[in-house]
Write a protein that holds these residues in place. Structure first.
Motif, PDB file in Angstrom:
ATOM      1  N   LEU A  45      11.512   7.348   2.913  1.00  0.00           N
ATOM      2  CA  LEU A  45      10.392   8.243   2.645  1.00  0.00           C
ATOM      3  C   LEU A  45       9.456   7.508   1.699  1.00  0.00           C
ATOM      4  CD1 LEU A  45       8.994  11.051   2.621  1.00  0.00           C
ATOM      5  CD2 LEU A  45      10.536  11.673   0.753  1.00  0.00           C
ATOM      6  N   ALA A  46       8.188   7.440   2.028  1.00  0.00           N
ATOM      7  CA  ALA A  46       7.218   6.729   1.200  1.00  0.00           C
ATOM      8  C   ALA A  46       5.914   7.520   1.141  1.00  0.00           C
ATOM      9  CB  ALA A  46       6.963   5.326   1.752  1.00  0.00           C
ATOM     10  N   VAL A  47       5.079   7.127   0.202  1.00  0.00           N
ATOM     11  CA  VAL A  47       3.776   7.774   0.030  1.00  0.00           C
ATOM     12  C   VAL A  47       2.699   6.706   0.090  1.00  0.00           C
ATOM     13  CG1 VAL A  47       2.302   9.084  -1.537  1.00  0.00           C
ATOM     14  CG2 VAL A  47       4.725   9.644  -1.367  1.00  0.00           C
ATOM     15  N   HIS A  48       1.672   6.964   0.881  1.00  0.00           N
ATOM     16  CA  HIS A  48       0.555   6.031   0.923  1.00  0.00           C
ATOM     17  C   HIS A  48      -0.215   6.150  -0.381  1.00  0.00           C
ATOM     18  CE1 HIS A  48      -3.685   4.919   2.215  1.00  0.00           C
ATOM     19  NE2 HIS A  48      -2.986   3.809   2.232  1.00  0.00           N
ATOM     20  N   GLU A  49      -0.361   5.029  -1.094  1.00  0.00           N
ATOM     21  CA  GLU A  49      -0.902   5.043  -2.441  1.00  0.00           C
ATOM     22  C   GLU A  49      -2.352   5.516  -2.501  1.00  0.00           C
ATOM     23  OE1 GLU A  49      -0.216   1.032  -3.559  1.00  0.00           O
ATOM     24  OE2 GLU A  49       1.965   1.272  -3.758  1.00  0.00           O
ATOM     25  N   GLY A  50      -3.104   5.240  -1.461  1.00  0.00           N
ATOM     26  CA  GLY A  50      -4.513   5.605  -1.494  1.00  0.00           C
ATOM     27  C   GLY A  50      -4.792   7.058  -1.218  1.00  0.00           C
ATOM     28  N   THR A  51      -3.997   7.681  -0.345  1.00  0.00           N
ATOM     29  CA  THR A  51      -4.280   9.056   0.084  1.00  0.00           C
ATOM     30  C   THR A  51      -3.247  10.077  -0.368  1.00  0.00           C
ATOM     31  OG1 THR A  51      -3.073   8.773   2.162  1.00  0.00           O
ATOM     32  CG2 THR A  51      -5.413   8.165   2.163  1.00  0.00           C
ATOM     33  N   GLY A  52      -2.061   9.598  -0.774  1.00  0.00           N
ATOM     34  CA  GLY A  52      -1.003  10.527  -1.150  1.00  0.00           C
ATOM     35  C   GLY A  52      -0.272  11.124   0.034  1.00  0.00           C
TER      36      GLY A  52
ATOM     37  N   GLY B  72       0.788  -1.222   0.000  1.00  0.00           N
ATOM     38  CA  GLY B  72       0.000   0.000   0.000  1.00  0.00           C
ATOM     39  C   GLY B  72       0.821   1.273   0.000  1.00  0.00           C
ATOM     40  N   TYR B  73       2.154   1.158  -0.058  1.00  0.00           N
ATOM     41  CA  TYR B  73       3.039   2.325  -0.040  1.00  0.00           C
ATOM     42  C   TYR B  73       4.001   2.287  -1.221  1.00  0.00           C
ATOM     43  CZ  TYR B  73       1.439   2.939   4.763  1.00  0.00           C
ATOM     44  OH  TYR B  73       0.665   3.110   5.879  1.00  0.00           O
ATOM     45  N   THR B  74       4.345   3.456  -1.708  1.00  0.00           N
ATOM     46  CA  THR B  74       5.361   3.583  -2.746  1.00  0.00           C
ATOM     47  C   THR B  74       6.561   4.317  -2.164  1.00  0.00           C
ATOM     48  OG1 THR B  74       3.704   3.660  -4.501  1.00  0.00           O
ATOM     49  CG2 THR B  74       5.909   4.499  -5.034  1.00  0.00           C
ATOM     50  N   GLU B  75       7.721   3.677  -2.178  1.00  0.00           N
ATOM     51  CA  GLU B  75       8.923   4.298  -1.635  1.00  0.00           C
ATOM     52  C   GLU B  75       9.443   5.382  -2.571  1.00  0.00           C
ATOM     53  OE1 GLU B  75      11.899   1.511  -0.546  1.00  0.00           O
ATOM     54  OE2 GLU B  75      10.599   0.410   0.847  1.00  0.00           O
ATOM     55  N   THR B  76       9.863   6.489  -1.985  1.00  0.00           N
ATOM     56  CA  THR B  76      10.420   7.600  -2.753  1.00  0.00           C
ATOM     57  C   THR B  76      11.938   7.582  -2.715  1.00  0.00           C
ATOM     58  OG1 THR B  76       8.468   8.946  -2.274  1.00  0.00           O
ATOM     59  CG2 THR B  76      10.444  10.111  -3.030  1.00  0.00           C
ATOM     60  N   ARG B  77      12.487   7.541  -1.510  1.00  0.00           N
ATOM     61  CA  ARG B  77      13.941   7.461  -1.384  1.00  0.00           C
ATOM     62  C   ARG B  77      14.293   7.069   0.043  1.00  0.00           C
ATOM     63  NH1 ARG B  77      16.556  12.252   0.569  1.00  0.00           N
ATOM     64  NH2 ARG B  77      15.088  13.933   1.042  1.00  0.00           N
ATOM     65  N   GLU B  78      15.530   6.670   0.221  1.00  0.00           N
ATOM     66  CA  GLU B  78      16.017   6.300   1.537  1.00  0.00           C
ATOM     67  C   GLU B  78      16.429   7.544   2.311  1.00  0.00           C
ATOM     68  OE1 GLU B  78      19.899   3.967   2.829  1.00  0.00           O
ATOM     69  OE2 GLU B  78      18.343   2.563   2.152  1.00  0.00           O
ATOM     70  N   LEU B  79      16.020   7.606   3.575  1.00  0.00           N
ATOM     71  CA  LEU B  79      16.386   8.735   4.433  1.00  0.00           C
ATOM     72  C   LEU B  79      17.602   8.418   5.282  1.00  0.00           C
ATOM     73  CD1 LEU B  79      12.843   9.866   5.643  1.00  0.00           C
ATOM     74  CD2 LEU B  79      14.253  10.907   3.871  1.00  0.00           C
ATOM     75  N   GLY B  80      17.838   7.160   5.563  1.00  0.00           N
ATOM     76  CA  GLY B  80      18.982   6.794   6.384  1.00  0.00           C
ATOM     77  C   GLY B  80      19.014   5.295   6.592  1.00  0.00           C
ATOM     78  N   SER B  81      20.174   4.788   6.999  1.00  0.00           N
ATOM     79  CA  SER B  81      20.310   3.363   7.253  1.00  0.00           C
ATOM     80  C   SER B  81      21.370   3.145   8.315  1.00  0.00           C
ATOM     81  CB  SER B  81      20.684   2.605   5.967  1.00  0.00           C
ATOM     82  OG  SER B  81      21.934   3.055   5.475  1.00  0.00           O
TER      83      SER B  81
END
Length: 527
Positions: free
Chosen positions: A25-32, A8-17
Motif C-alpha cells: 500500500l503506497a501513497v502518491h506524494e504529489g496527490t495523496g 514519487g510514492y511513499t510506502e505505507t505497509r505491505e499487503l502481501g508477498s
C-alpha cells in the motif's frame, strides 16, 4: 540493502508477498492518492521471460476499461527494480470470505458471478483470455461490489501459450494446452460460482492426474447446487467449450434471466448486501485497516510445462509425467503456467473513478501528471501501466490527470494534478449528456460532449431521487478541463432513490445552458 521504491510514492505497509514479489500500500506524494504497488522480486527480475510476462500483464491491464477490473496507473522499470502501480481496491479476496463463511448463498453467489463475468467480458472484448480466474483473484469491497485482478498469465484469444492456470478451476481444454478461449474463463468462473454455492470445489482430485481426469471426464456435479441455478452450472461446466456460452457477455444474459425468474427483481440488491455483510466480518483484512497485512492478490511461480500429446488420454498420461517431473513440490491449488512472450509497448492507463480521463502510460516515476520517466519492468496486482525499457520517451499517466509527454530520465515533481483555467477568449456553444447508463449496483457511467472554441472548465454533479422530475439528494461532484472531445466519468451513488440524475455546467457558461439527464436504476425497472 534497502529495497527499491518507485519514485514519487511513499510506502505505507505491505499487503502481501509471495514467490513472484510483493504488493504494498503506497501513497502518491504529489496527490495523496492511495495506490497498490506490485514489485517483481529481484530473483524473477533477472529472468527475461518473467520480465516480458509482467510487461504483458501491464499491457493487458492498460487496455481494459471496466469498473469490474482493477485499474492501471503506470508500469515502472528501472535498473534497481520493476513495479506495477495500480488502483487500490479496498477489498478482500473472495477466498477469505469463503474461508470465513464456507458458502455465500445463491443470491450473493450470483452477484459474484455476474460482476466477475462483466470483468471477463471487458477482457474478452479486448481479445484477452484471463486463464486464471479463481476466488483469490476476485476482490470484494465493503459495499459488496467486486473487481477482477491478476492478469499475470493472461493470453491473447486463440493463441497457444501452453498449459497454465490453477488446476481446481482449469477447463478440460486448458489441461491439454489447446488455444486460449473465453469459454475457458467461463468454466473457471462457474467453478468458483459452484464453490460459493456449496462450499467446495467441483472436483477434489488428490493429485494432478486425478484432477485432470475429473475435469475431463467426470459428470458435472450440478445436483449439489440449488435447483434454480443448476442449469447455469451445467452450461458453464460443460466438458466441451462449444457447449458453454461463447463468452462472458453471453453468460451474463443467461444469468440475469435465471436469477430474476428464481429470486425476483431484487436479487442483486439482496446478494450485494449479503456480500457486504460477509466482508464486514473481516475488517482487519481490508487494505485500509491497520491490522495484520493480508494479501489482496495471489502469487505463484509460473512453471514451464508442455504436454507431448493432445488427446484426452494423452493429456492424462502427460499429467502423470508432469506431476513426477515438475509438480512434486506443488499442491493441487498452486498455479502452473508458462511465460508468454510479449513485445514491448506503451500502455493506456486507467484513472480512478471520477478523477480523470484515461490516457497512455509508460515508464514513469510519478503519477503526478508532470513530466517524468523511468525504465522498468514490474509485477502488477491491481493497477499499473507498462512500457519497454528501451523506450527513450513515452507518455505517462497520473492518477486523476491526463497523460503528458515524458523525458528520458525520471523527474517526479510531487505536484498534484491541476486543471488549466478556462481562457477568457473561450466560448462554449453547448454541453450535453451523450450517454448515461448504470454499470453496477452503485455505479453509473456518463459521457459528456462539449462544443467549445478551446479548453473549458466543466463541473459535473450527480444526484439521486424518487422522481424523474427532481434532482434530489446530492451524491457528488467533480470539476475537470475539457475540449470538444467526449468526456467519460464513472460515478458512485449511495442514495436509495429509483432515479439517478446528472447535471453538467461549464465555465464560461454554455449558450445552451446546463445539461441534465436521468436514468431509472435496474432494481426499480419494471421487468
Amino acid at each position: 540493502m534497502q529495497a527499491w521504491v518507485v519514485p514519487g510514492y511513499t510506502e505505507t505497509r505491505e499487503l502481501g508477498s509471495g514467490g513472484s514479489g510483493r504488493v504494498v500500500l503506497a501513497v502518491h506524494e504529489g496527490t495523496g492518492i492511495p495506490v497498490a504497488v506490485k514489485y517483481l522480486s529481484d530473483r524473477l527480475r533477472s529472468d527475461p521471460a518473467f520480465v516480458r510476462e509482467f510487461r504483458g500483464e501491464a499491457r493487458l491491464l492498460g487496455a481494459l476499461h471496466s469498473p469490474y477490473v482493477v485499474g492501471l496507473y503506470e508500469y515502472v522499470e528501472a535498473p534497481d527494480g520493476a513495479a506495477i502501480v495500480m488502483e487500490l481496491v479496498d477489498g478482500i479476496a473472495l477466498r477469505e470470505l469463503l474461508k470465513q463463511s464456507g458458502r455465500t448463498g445463491p443470491e450473493a453467489a450470483l452477484v459474484v458471478l455476474k460482476g466477475s463475468l462483466l470483468g471477463l467480458a471487458a477482457a474478452h472484448r479486448a481479445g484477452v483470455v484471463h486463464r486464471d480466474y479463481k476466488p483469490e483473484n476476485v476482490l470484494v469491497a465493503a459495499d459488496g461490489s467486486s473487481k477482477l485482478v491478476d492478469f499475470g498469465i493472461a493470453a491473447g484469444r486463440d493463441t497457444t501459450p501452453g498449459v497454465a492456470g490453477t488446476p481446481a478451476y482449469m477447463a478440460p481444454e486448458q489441461w491439454q494446452g489447446r488455444p486460449a478461449s473465453p469459454a475457458a474463463d467461463v468454466y473457471a468462473a462457474t467453478a468458483t460460482f459452484f464453490e460459493c454455492l456449496t462450499g467446495r470445489k467441483p472436483y477434489g482430485g488428490g493429485n494432478f492426474a486425478e484432477l485432470a481426469l475429473q475435469h475431463i471426464e467426470a459428470p458435472v456435479p450440478d445436483a449439489e447446487a440449488p435447483e434454480p441455478v443448476r442449469s447455469l452450472i451445467r452450461r458453464g461446466l460443460a466438458k466441451r467449450p462449444e457447449e458453454r456460452p461463447e463468452n462472458a457477455e453471453a453468460f451474463v444474459a443467461e444469468l440475469e434471466s435465471i436469477a430474476c425468474a428464481a429470486y425476483g427483481p431484487d436479487w442483486e440488491e439482496r446478494g450485494q448486501r449479503k456480500l457486504a455483510a460477509l466482508a464486514a466480518l473481516l475488517p482487519l483484512l481490508f487494505p485500509s485497516a491497520a491490522g495484520t497485512p493480508a494479501s489482496t492478490t495471489a502469487f505463484a511461480t509460473t512453471s514451464l510445462w508442455a504436454p507431448g500429446r493432445r488427446g484426452w488420454l494423452g493429456a492424462g498420461v502427460a499429467l502423470v509425467l508432469g506431476a513426477l517431473l515438475i509438480f512434486t513440490q506443488a499442491s493441487a491449488t498452486d498455479r502452473v503456467g508458462e511465460p508468454t512472450e510479449l513485445s514491448a509497448f506503451a500502455t493506456t492507463s486507467a484513472a480512478p473513478p471520477g478523477t480523470g480521463p484515461t490516457g497512455s502510460a509508460a515508464p514513469s516515476g510519478s503519477p503526478s501528471g508532470s513530466p517524468s520517466s523511468s525504465a522498468s519492468a514490474s509485477p502488477s496486482a491491481a493497477a499499473s501501466a507498462s512500457a519497454s525499457p528501451s523506450a527513450s520517451s513515452s507518455p505517462t499517466t497520473t492518477p486523476g490527470a491526463p497523460a503528458t509527454p515524458t523525458p528520458a530520465t525520471p523527474t517526479p515533481t510531487g505536484k498534484p494534478p491541476t486543471m488549466p483555467p478556462a481562457s477568457p477568449a473561450v466560448t462554449v456553444k453547448a454541453v450535453r449528456v451523450s450517454s448515461f447508463r448504470q454499470t453496477g449496483f452503485t455505479a453509473a457511467q456518463v459521457t459528456l460532449a462539449v462544443d467549445a472554441s478551446g479548453p473549458a472548465t466543466v463541473r459535473l454533479e450527480w444526484f439521486s431521487s424518487s422522481s424523474p422530475g427532481t434532482l434530489g439528494a446530492a451524491e457528488g461532484s467533480t470539476t475537470f478541463s475539457s475540449a470538444t472531445a467526449a468526456n467519460t466519468r464513472t460515478l458512485t451513488f449511495a442514495g436509495q432513490g429509483c432515479y439517478w440524475h446528472v447535471r453538467a455546467t461549464t465555465t464560461p457558461p454554455a449558450s445552451s445552458g446546463a445539461a441534465t439527464a436521468y436514468l431509472t436504476i435496474s432494481r426499480c425497472q419494471i421487468r
